[in-house]
Design a protein around this motif. Structure first.
Motif, PDB file in Angstrom:
ATOM      1  N   TRP A  49       4.569  -6.835  10.546  1.00 60.89           N
ATOM      2  CA  TRP A  49       4.785  -5.388  10.685  1.00 60.89           C
ATOM      3  C   TRP A  49       6.153  -5.148  11.266  1.00 60.89           C
ATOM      4  O   TRP A  49       6.783  -6.048  11.820  1.00 60.89           O
ATOM      5  CB  TRP A  49       3.691  -4.735  11.527  1.00 60.89           C
ATOM      6  CG  TRP A  49       3.529  -5.288  12.916  1.00 60.89           C
ATOM      7  CD1 TRP A  49       2.908  -6.454  13.256  1.00 60.89           C
ATOM      8  CD2 TRP A  49       3.990  -4.715  14.137  1.00 60.89           C
ATOM      9  NE1 TRP A  49       2.957  -6.632  14.604  1.00 60.89           N
ATOM     10  CE2 TRP A  49       3.595  -5.576  15.182  1.00 60.89           C
ATOM     11  CE3 TRP A  49       4.666  -3.536  14.449  1.00 60.89           C
ATOM     12  CZ2 TRP A  49       3.882  -5.321  16.516  1.00 60.89           C
ATOM     13  CZ3 TRP A  49       4.948  -3.264  15.782  1.00 60.89           C
ATOM     14  CH2 TRP A  49       4.559  -4.162  16.805  1.00 60.89           C
TER      15      TRP A  49
ATOM     16  N   ARG B  67       1.672  -2.868  -0.928  1.00 61.08           N
ATOM     17  CA  ARG B  67       0.400  -3.109  -0.258  1.00 61.08           C
ATOM     18  C   ARG B  67      -0.775  -2.857  -1.195  1.00 61.08           C
ATOM     19  O   ARG B  67      -0.778  -1.917  -1.988  1.00 61.08           O
ATOM     20  CB  ARG B  67       0.290  -2.198   0.967  1.00 61.08           C
ATOM     21  CG  ARG B  67      -1.004  -2.397   1.731  1.00 61.08           C
ATOM     22  CD  ARG B  67      -1.306  -1.256   2.693  1.00 61.08           C
ATOM     23  NE  ARG B  67      -0.247  -1.030   3.654  1.00 61.08           N
ATOM     24  CZ  ARG B  67       0.394   0.122   3.783  1.00 61.08           C
ATOM     25  NH1 ARG B  67       0.106   1.138   3.017  1.00 61.08           N
ATOM     26  NH2 ARG B  67       1.342   0.244   4.672  1.00 61.08           N
TER      27      ARG B  67
ATOM     28  N   ASP C  71       4.391  -1.593   3.811  1.00 61.20           N
ATOM     29  CA  ASP C  71       4.276  -0.844   2.557  1.00 61.20           C
ATOM     30  C   ASP C  71       4.719  -1.711   1.388  1.00 61.20           C
ATOM     31  O   ASP C  71       4.173  -1.651   0.304  1.00 61.20           O
ATOM     32  CB  ASP C  71       5.202   0.390   2.584  1.00 61.20           C
ATOM     33  CG  ASP C  71       4.710   1.458   3.542  1.00 61.20           C
ATOM     34  OD1 ASP C  71       3.498   1.439   3.854  1.00 61.20           O
ATOM     35  OD2 ASP C  71       5.523   2.300   3.970  1.00 61.20           O
ATOM     36  N   LYS C  72       5.754  -2.481   1.650  1.00 57.80           N
ATOM     37  CA  LYS C  72       6.449  -3.115   0.538  1.00 57.80           C
ATOM     38  C   LYS C  72       7.134  -4.399   1.003  1.00 57.80           C
ATOM     39  O   LYS C  72       7.600  -4.470   2.138  1.00 57.80           O
ATOM     40  CB  LYS C  72       7.516  -2.124   0.055  1.00 57.80           C
ATOM     41  CG  LYS C  72       8.042  -2.365  -1.313  1.00 57.80           C
ATOM     42  CD  LYS C  72       8.586  -1.049  -1.855  1.00 57.80           C
ATOM     43  CE  LYS C  72      10.028  -1.087  -2.150  1.00 57.80           C
ATOM     44  NZ  LYS C  72      10.595   0.091  -2.748  1.00 57.80           N
TER      45      LYS C  72
ATOM     46  N   PRO D 228      -6.149  -3.709   5.153  1.00 55.33           N
ATOM     47  CA  PRO D 228      -4.948  -3.775   4.309  1.00 55.33           C
ATOM     48  C   PRO D 228      -3.732  -4.216   5.125  1.00 55.33           C
ATOM     49  O   PRO D 228      -3.692  -4.013   6.338  1.00 55.33           O
ATOM     50  CB  PRO D 228      -4.788  -2.323   3.833  1.00 55.33           C
ATOM     51  CG  PRO D 228      -6.125  -1.702   3.991  1.00 55.33           C
ATOM     52  CD  PRO D 228      -6.779  -2.388   5.147  1.00 55.33           C
ATOM     53  N   ALA D 229      -2.743  -4.797   4.440  1.00 56.37           N
ATOM     54  CA  ALA D 229      -1.536  -5.287   5.117  1.00 56.37           C
ATOM     55  C   ALA D 229      -0.798  -4.134   5.784  1.00 56.37           C
ATOM     56  O   ALA D 229      -0.961  -2.977   5.407  1.00 56.37           O
ATOM     57  CB  ALA D 229      -0.635  -5.981   4.109  1.00 56.37           C
ATOM     58  N   TYR D 230       0.021  -4.429   6.790  1.00 53.76           N
ATOM     59  CA  TYR D 230       0.767  -3.386   7.500  1.00 53.76           C
ATOM     60  C   TYR D 230       1.977  -2.894   6.703  1.00 53.76           C
ATOM     61  O   TYR D 230       2.326  -1.725   6.740  1.00 53.76           O
ATOM     62  CB  TYR D 230       1.257  -3.915   8.854  1.00 53.76           C
ATOM     63  CG  TYR D 230       0.149  -4.430   9.741  1.00 53.76           C
ATOM     64  CD1 TYR D 230      -0.930  -3.613  10.088  1.00 53.76           C
ATOM     65  CD2 TYR D 230       0.158  -5.738  10.214  1.00 53.76           C
ATOM     66  CE1 TYR D 230      -1.952  -4.095  10.894  1.00 53.76           C
ATOM     67  CE2 TYR D 230      -0.855  -6.220  11.017  1.00 53.76           C
ATOM     68  CZ  TYR D 230      -1.913  -5.396  11.360  1.00 53.76           C
ATOM     69  OH  TYR D 230      -2.927  -5.865  12.149  1.00 53.76           O
TER      70      TYR D 230
ATOM     71  N   TYR E 105       1.024 -11.247   5.497  1.00 57.92           N
ATOM     72  CA  TYR E 105      -0.121 -10.351   5.697  1.00 57.92           C
ATOM     73  C   TYR E 105      -0.111  -9.701   7.078  1.00 57.92           C
ATOM     74  O   TYR E 105      -0.418  -8.522   7.225  1.00 57.92           O
ATOM     75  CB  TYR E 105      -1.405 -11.150   5.465  1.00 57.92           C
ATOM     76  CG  TYR E 105      -2.676 -10.385   5.718  1.00 57.92           C
ATOM     77  CD1 TYR E 105      -2.927  -9.175   5.071  1.00 57.92           C
ATOM     78  CD2 TYR E 105      -3.646 -10.884   6.586  1.00 57.92           C
ATOM     79  CE1 TYR E 105      -4.103  -8.485   5.294  1.00 57.92           C
ATOM     80  CE2 TYR E 105      -4.823 -10.206   6.810  1.00 57.92           C
ATOM     81  CZ  TYR E 105      -5.038  -8.997   6.166  1.00 57.92           C
ATOM     82  OH  TYR E 105      -6.202  -8.319   6.393  1.00 57.92           O
TER      83      TYR E 105
ATOM     84  N   THR F 146       1.707   0.460  10.874  1.00 55.16           N
ATOM     85  CA  THR F 146       1.655   0.415   9.420  1.00 55.16           C
ATOM     86  C   THR F 146       2.885   1.115   8.861  1.00 55.16           C
ATOM     87  O   THR F 146       3.289   2.150   9.379  1.00 55.16           O
ATOM     88  CB  THR F 146       0.371   1.094   8.920  1.00 55.16           C
ATOM     89  OG1 THR F 146      -0.742   0.310   9.347  1.00 55.16           O
ATOM     90  CG2 THR F 146       0.354   1.173   7.400  1.00 55.16           C
TER      91      THR F 146
ATOM     92  N   PRO G 272      -3.330  -9.519  -0.585  1.00 55.67           N
ATOM     93  CA  PRO G 272      -2.999  -8.337   0.208  1.00 55.67           C
ATOM     94  C   PRO G 272      -1.839  -7.513  -0.365  1.00 55.67           C
ATOM     95  O   PRO G 272      -1.645  -6.373   0.028  1.00 55.67           O
ATOM     96  CB  PRO G 272      -2.615  -8.910   1.578  1.00 55.67           C
ATOM     97  CG  PRO G 272      -2.344 -10.350   1.352  1.00 55.67           C
ATOM     98  CD  PRO G 272      -3.162 -10.774   0.183  1.00 55.67           C
ATOM     99  N   PHE G 273      -1.072  -8.096  -1.286  1.00 60.78           N
ATOM    100  CA  PHE G 273       0.018  -7.352  -1.913  1.00 60.78           C
ATOM    101  C   PHE G 273      -0.123  -7.381  -3.429  1.00 60.78           C
ATOM    102  O   PHE G 273      -0.561  -8.373  -4.001  1.00 60.78           O
ATOM    103  CB  PHE G 273       1.370  -7.922  -1.489  1.00 60.78           C
ATOM    104  CG  PHE G 273       1.646  -7.717  -0.032  1.00 60.78           C
ATOM    105  CD1 PHE G 273       2.213  -6.535   0.428  1.00 60.78           C
ATOM    106  CD2 PHE G 273       1.301  -8.701   0.899  1.00 60.78           C
ATOM    107  CE1 PHE G 273       2.438  -6.341   1.790  1.00 60.78           C
ATOM    108  CE2 PHE G 273       1.521  -8.507   2.256  1.00 60.78           C
ATOM    109  CZ  PHE G 273       2.093  -7.316   2.701  1.00 60.78           C
TER     110      PHE G 273
END
Lengths: 531, 308
Positions: free
Chosen positions: A527, A210, A231-232, A227-229, A524, A32, A194-195
């Motif tokens: 990573w 996220r 951050d942005k 949640p998605a891995y 989604y 993440t 997810p975002f």
């Protein structure tokens, strides 16, 4: 019908390429954190799924909004915002049982009223919807049966609706946010994806962060369930091709789309990068032949064009063998693709010449054939400088060999639309990404003239296309579409050129990128490996 | 002075009005329909949608009505909404103005400073190696297209050396490469003009007088000769600033910078009438402003010039 709705087939090939070649991969646990900077040629024109969305906007929209159902690249439907659904046998009424634990980014709970609100919003003229309204087909209204049951009614049978409902165009928006912001919703978009929207600088970037609450992805497609891995995500517009590649090389971006064909081999050779190839579903790159205009109104001329063109050579010389030769009205990545048609028109210039001779076309002094005092000249309308010039010139050279002259008329996009809609062309190229074979109705049904750019009007084709449109079961629709494709080839309505791939260049630390049924990237599962 | 300013400002009005009419007509006379671009393939499939959208956007009205509406709104500070992006144009234009202004001013500063320096060096060392080197650099600068130079700078300084980022705006390090790419052409033009202008001034009696008085060559060059040589240079610099704005259109695309140029180009390609009109109006205003500044600067450089 839903125009550029890009759906597509992700593809085993793409997945294979994601894996490091050579040694078998050890499964790594996704990490993440991190930012994906995605450099893209064309600016995503909107953040509103229902607005006047260009296809490119779907990369952003798909990350921020959820749809009722999810379609896998193999044409299978999975539960998403809808846990289950029922379709009446006449394909006029769709009932969706909805998830109860979904919240929009602004805290508004998701329910049947939100579904009704979103669909009604699309047909409101004030929304200025283009693609979404087309995807809704003969929409009539939605009933809120109870808080978590929505029933969608159509004026007419509409079998492709489930597919339409899976596209980002019919993403569900937060009614609270739309009411609050009105026309400025585009600057404050709110979905349940997810975002979440973070910021936007027109012509430059759209930034998303996220959604920490997300735990309702489509069931059974992604590896992630929470949640998605990332951050942005920064989706950054970089129109200039060489600059886009430079940013991947110096690390300003860690993914770019598209990679030009000529750069694919060099990037793929370098250990720092990988090129993911996702095949587009729908119509391949093809050239329509206008059956209403001289001389392509002559079946012999149209068939001669198909025999005279060497797809293999074109793919090799123009496209660095990145794409594959196309011989059929649908790409191999499409639901309903019929492989048997691929051998119908082998490259055979002698056959082309004899067809023309039989039809009375005799070679004139300059080698161009003449019949009844009229020369065999085909006008091809193209948009200049978007990569259509070279294929047109290639076609020009090949047809010259059998005594046909191609006049390339290069123009700006707006003028081009006007010209072809009037039917002034003999030849016009098209590329149509769509994951449901119903796209054939858009291209070859009488009711779709002039978008039916071959201007064909055939009772048999019309009947088949309508029947398939009204048949809910995909397995029953496919044989009908195979009939349609055979007819399209028999009448030589289009010259298939090549099957195109979406080419995404990534730095190797970017993992887990998969593609939706239209070959668009899904973020989604992405990573970033720490180096 | 006040009267002169008033006259000049009134004189600019017809120019700006003329530009807006021309741009408006050109956009509407060139074949093509923004709604068709917007709808894409749907335009033909759904003619009802086409008409509905045209109606909503006011594109069905006669041209004079559309133009009148544009002027009336513009006078009230409202340039309408982008057809493609559905965002207010005032907002888009103002957002794009700042990075373009920063880039243009930085490039102009580099061009003027570099051009004057190179020109003076060449003039002072006329006929010698320094002169030839300076003028060769000038020739290279004039001949190299901005987009090519831009790509070259990215390749060398961004990809190979990794000194500067290739794209975006904000921060000095993102300004260096586009500034260089944009400044080189006007720098070269200015250097050549400064050189010839200096050589002409050198022949003037007052330069001989200054030397005869025993002033150092440094004072002669910078205090007496250069100041007078600068009058034609300022005129040219004003014109070059206009060309520089045009150059920024290309450079902004190469370096993926937000700016008026990129906004206009995307607008033109998509027939987004209101956006192109908005940018054209703003650029016309900038041109008029710069010409005025150039005229006013004459009085500063040459005491004989007075505006009354």
């Amino acid at each position: 019908m839903s125009g550029r709705v890009r759906l597509a087939a992700v593809t085993l090939l793409a997945l294979a390429l994601v894996l490091p070649s050579g040694s078998p991969t050890l499964a790594q646990a996704p990490r993440t954190g991190g930012t994906l900077v995605y450099g893209i040629r064309q600016e995503p024109s909107t953040t509103d799924p229902h607005g006047s969305a260009a296809a490119v906007a779907q990369r952003v929209v798909a990350a921020m909004y959820d749809s009722l159902v999810f379609m896998t690249p193999r044409g299978q439907f999975l539960p998403w915002l809808a846990e289950s659904w029922q379709v009446t046998p006449d394909a006029k009424v769709y009932t969706f049982k909805l998830r109860r634990d979904v919240k929009f980014h602004d805290g508004t709970p998701f329910n049947a009223a939100a579904v009704k609100f979103s669909l009604d919003r699309i047909i409101d003229p004030a929304t200025k919807s283009t693609s979404a309204i087309a995807a809704l087909g003969p929409y009539d209204h939605t009933d809120v049966v109870d808080d978590f049951t929505a029933r969608v009614h159509f004026k007419d049978s509409y079998a492709p609706f489930l597919y339409a409902a899976s596209t980002p165009y019919l993403g569900i928006v937060s009614p609270t946010a739309v009411k609050k912001w009105g026309v400025d919703f585009i600057k404050h978009p709110v979905g349940s994806g997810p975002f979440k929207f973070d910021s936007m600088v027109p012509a430059d970037n759209i930034t998303m962060v996220r959604n920490p609450e997300y735990h309702w992805p489509p069931k059974g497609f992604f590896t992630n369930t929470g949640p998605a891995y990332l951050d942005k995500i920064v989706v950054k517009t970089i129109p200039e091709t060489s600059t886009r590649i430079a940013t991947l090389e110096n690390g300003e971006t860690n993914a770019i789309e598209p990679v030009p064909e000529k750069n694919v081999a060099a990037l793929a050779r370098d250990k720092r990068y990988r090129v993911l190839k996702a095949p587009y579903p729908g119509a391949p790159r093809l050239v329509f032949l206008n059956v209403k205009k001289f001389p392509t109104d002559d079946l012999a001329v149209r068939r001669a064009v198909l025999y005279a063109f060497n797809q293999e050579q074109m793919v090799r010389t123009l496209l660095f063998s990145v794409h594959t030769p196309a011989k059929t009205p649908l790409t191999p990545a499409s639901v309903g693709y019929d492989k048997s048609l691929a051998s119908m028109y082998p490259y055979d210039p002698e056959k082309a010449k004899s067809l023309l001779e039989e039809a009375g076309w005799r070679a004139g002094a300059d080698g161009i054939r003449v019949k009844g005092g009229r020369r065999l000249v085909l006008d091809e309308f193209i948009i200049g400088n978007i990569g259509l010039d070279e294929p047109a010139q290639f076609l020009q050279g090949q047809l010259r060999d059998v005594g046909m002259q191609v006049e390339i008329k290069s123009m700006a996009r707006a003028a081009w639309y006007e010209g072809i809609n009037k039917g002034d062309h003999n030849l016009v190229p098209l590329f149509y990404i769509y994951a449901d074979p119903d796209l054939l109705r858009g291209l070859y049904h009488t009711g779709n003239i002039p978008f039916n750019w071959s201007h064909v009007s055939d009772a048999g084709l019309d009947r088949d296309l309508e029947e398939a449109y009204k048949t809910p079961a995909l397995s029953k629709r496919i044989p009908i579409y195979k009939r349609v494709q055979a007819k399209v080839m028999d009448l030589a309505l289009a010259l298939p050129l090549y099957n195109e791939f979406n080419l995404v260049g990534i730095r190797t630390e970017v993992k887990g990128m998969v593609f939706d049924p239209t070959a668009y990237p899904l973020f989604y599962d992405v990573w970033i490996e720490k180096k | 002075m006040a009267r002169y300013l008033r006259q000049r400002l009134t004189g600019s009005l017809p120019v700006i009005f003329g530009v807006s009419v021309l741009v408006f007509l050109m956009l509407h006379l060139v074949p093509g329909d923004p709604v068709m671009v917007l709808l894409g393939e749907h335009s033909a499939a759904d003619t009802a949608a086409l008409d509905r959208l045209r109606q909503t956007l006011g594109l069905n009205d006669p041209l004079p009505v559309q133009y009148g509406r544009f002027v009336w709104r513009a006078l009230h500070g409202d340039l309408g909404r982008s057809i493609r992006l559905n965002l207010p144009i005032t907002e888009l234009v103002l957002q794009a103005l700042k990075p373009t202004a920063i880039l243009a001013v930085a490039a102009m500063a580099v061009a003027v400073a570099g051009g004057v320096l190179l020109g003076v060096i060449a003039a002072v060392h006329r006929g010698q190696l320094m002169d030839n080197v300076a003028m060769f650099l000038g020739l290279v600068g004039v001949s190299m297209p901005g987009f090519w130079l831009g790509s070259l700078l990215i390749f060398v300084f961004s990809v190979q050396l990794g000194w500067f980022p290739a794209t975006g705006q904000g921060g000095l390090n993102r300004l260096v490469l586009p500034t260089l790419a944009l400044a080189l052409a006007p720098l070269a033009v200015l250097a050549r003009l400064v050189r010839s202008s200096m050589l002409e001034v050198y022949r003037q009696p007052y330069v001989t007088t200054a030397r005869a008085k025993g002033l150092t060559e440094r004072v002669v060059v910078y205090h007496h000769a250069l100041r007078n040589a600068l009058v034609p240079v300022v005129t040219l610099a004003g014109l070059e600033f206009g060309r520089l704005l045009a150059g920024a259109f290309v450079i902004e695309t190469v370096f993926s910078r937000v700016g008026l140029g990129r906004l206009a180009i995307t607008g033109i390609l998509n027939k987004d009438f209101p956006v192109v009109q908005g940018v054209a109006l703003l650029v016309a205003l900038i041109y008029a402003g710069i010409n005025l500044l150039v005229d006013l600067s004459y009085a500063y450089l040459d005491p004989r010039v007075r505006y009354g």
